[in-house]
Design an enzyme around this catalytic site. Structure first.
Site, PDB file in Angstrom:
ATOM      1  N   LEU A 154       0.735  -1.150  -0.013  1.00 49.32           N
ATOM      2  CA  LEU A 154       0.160  -0.115  -0.265  1.00 49.32           C
ATOM      3  C   LEU A 154       1.335   1.215  -0.242  1.00 49.32           C
ATOM      4  CD1 LEU A 154      -2.329  -1.030   2.704  1.00 49.32           C
ATOM      5  CD2 LEU A 154      -2.696  -1.672   0.111  1.00 49.32           C
ATOM      6  N   GLU A 155       0.785   1.792  -0.867  1.00 44.19           N
ATOM      7  CA  GLU A 155       1.737   3.708  -1.284  1.00 44.19           C
ATOM      8  C   GLU A 155       0.819   4.471  -0.397  1.00 44.19           C
ATOM      9  OE1 GLU A 155       5.186   3.661  -2.656  1.00 44.19           O
ATOM     10  OE2 GLU A 155       4.754   2.084  -1.122  1.00 44.19           O
ATOM     11  N   HIS A 156      -0.685   4.358  -0.663  1.00 35.35           N
ATOM     12  CA  HIS A 156      -1.475   5.427  -0.159  1.00 35.35           C
ATOM     13  C   HIS A 156      -2.610   4.556   0.620  1.00 35.35           C
ATOM     14  CE1 HIS A 156      -5.123   5.293  -3.054  1.00 35.35           C
ATOM     15  NE2 HIS A 156      -4.465   4.251  -3.632  1.00 35.35           N
ATOM     16  N   HIS A 190       6.341   0.065   4.223  1.00 38.26           N
ATOM     17  CA  HIS A 190       7.676   0.852   4.632  1.00 38.26           C
ATOM     18  C   HIS A 190       8.207   0.967   5.752  1.00 38.26           C
ATOM     19  CE1 HIS A 190       7.040   3.646   0.936  1.00 38.26           C
ATOM     20  NE2 HIS A 190       5.864   3.742   1.159  1.00 38.26           N
ATOM     21  N   ARG A 213      10.770  -3.252   3.785  1.00 43.48           N
ATOM     22  CA  ARG A 213      10.910  -2.019   2.355  1.00 43.48           C
ATOM     23  C   ARG A 213      12.204  -1.393   2.740  1.00 43.48           C
ATOM     24  NH1 ARG A 213       6.458   0.957  -1.098  1.00 43.48           N
ATOM     25  NH2 ARG A 213       5.172   0.226   0.115  1.00 43.48           N
TER      26      ARG A 213
END
Length: 299
Positions: A154-156, A190, A213
């Site tokens: 998930l980036e957002h 992240h 990450r």
């Protein structure tokens, strides 16, 4: 196929957490596991899925991404790879003992889970399109091949989104024909702890693996022992992976050369009882750098 659903409960999460605790014990250091996960599907020139599994470099391949969901539409983006023969390639990987998962999310902005119902709808789509569901009107891009797991990348998003509902729903269902074989549920957050986009889901304590990450994060430039310790302590019964770019070109920041990884990073990371292995981004860059070949025996 119809499902009788119950609302996700704290009791269910607790029972699943107890079950997982029997599979992993935080009593002693883990040491080498030989586990190397790679992301595949972001470059048409990375070679086929079958080739990736036949290379012998990886113990799990994650296809990326299902990048549209949450509003009634769904889209799988594999960067122009032909779907012809993909089902047979998946079966080939599984025959070799390499599970193949699908990652949801990615770098776009056309996904969200704003309600419980949107999460349940996404479950239905995943189950009937890529796993054991058999709705007659559902298009299955991989034919009768079943994938092995779901990854959350998930980036957002916000902490209020309902990825915990999706996780609990996935955890209720077995995969493939073998009794009791659970779906591989993983996340790729992240490195800065916690990643609030996926925290509510991870706090169900039912994830098998977390690939942290250590790249492309301004709050965490490269591998950070401080952040690693936070992740391993927070989820002691989940296997935690060191996530790295496979070459300097694979990410804007965070590249760790193989020699440093072998001699500096892994000996310390492997002191954690729930060390899982190494995750690489991605197959395209790894194929050119042979990063996995240089570190597999130390992972």
């Amino acid at each position: 196929m119809a499902f009788t659903r119950r609302k996700p409960s704290l009791l269910l999460a607790a029972l699943l957490s107890v079950a997982i605790s029997f599979l992993a014990s935080p009593a002693s250091a883990q040491g080498k596991t030989g586990q190397v996960t790679v992301f595949w599907g972001r470059h048409k020139d990375e070679g086929s899925l079958r080739e990736a599994c036949d290379s012998g470099r990886y113990t799990m391949v994650i296809m990326s991404f299902l990048d549209v969901y949450g509003s009634g539409s769904y889209h799988l983006d594999l960067s122009g790879h032909s779907l012809a023969g993909m089902g047979n390639a998946i079966k080939r990987c599984q025959f070799l003992g390499v599970p193949v998962s699908i990652s949801i999310g990615g770098f776009g902005s056309a996904y969200s889970l704003p309600t419980n119902q949107s999460a349940l709808d996404l479950f239905d789509h995943l189950w009937n399109t890529y796993f054991g569901g058999n709705l007659n009107d559902t298009h299955r891009p991989f034919g009768d091949a079943w994938l092995d797991g779901v990854d959350m990348f998930l980036e957002h998003g916000t902490p209020a989104e309902h990825y915990n509902t999706l996780a609990l729903e996935l955890a209720k269902h077995n995969i493939r024909a073998g009794p009791g074989k659970l779906l591989h549920l993983t996340a790729t957050p992240h490195c800065k702890f916690p990643d609030t986009r996926v925290k509510e889901a991870l706090d169900t304590r039912i994830f098998e693996r977390i690939h942290v990450r250590f790249y492309d994060d301004p709050d965490c430039i490269g591998y950070s022992q401080k952040e690693w310790n936070k992740w391993t302590a927070a989820y002691p019964f989940t296997k935690i992976y060191v996530g790295l770019p496979a070459s300097p070109q694979a990410a804007k920041s965070g590249y760790t050369d193989p020699n440093t990884l072998r001699n500096v990073v892994l000996p310390v990371a492997q002191k954690a009882s729930n060390y899982g292995g190494v995750m690489l981004w991605d197959r395209y860059y790894d194929k050119r750098s042979n990063y996995s070949g240089n570190i597999k025996n130390w992972a």
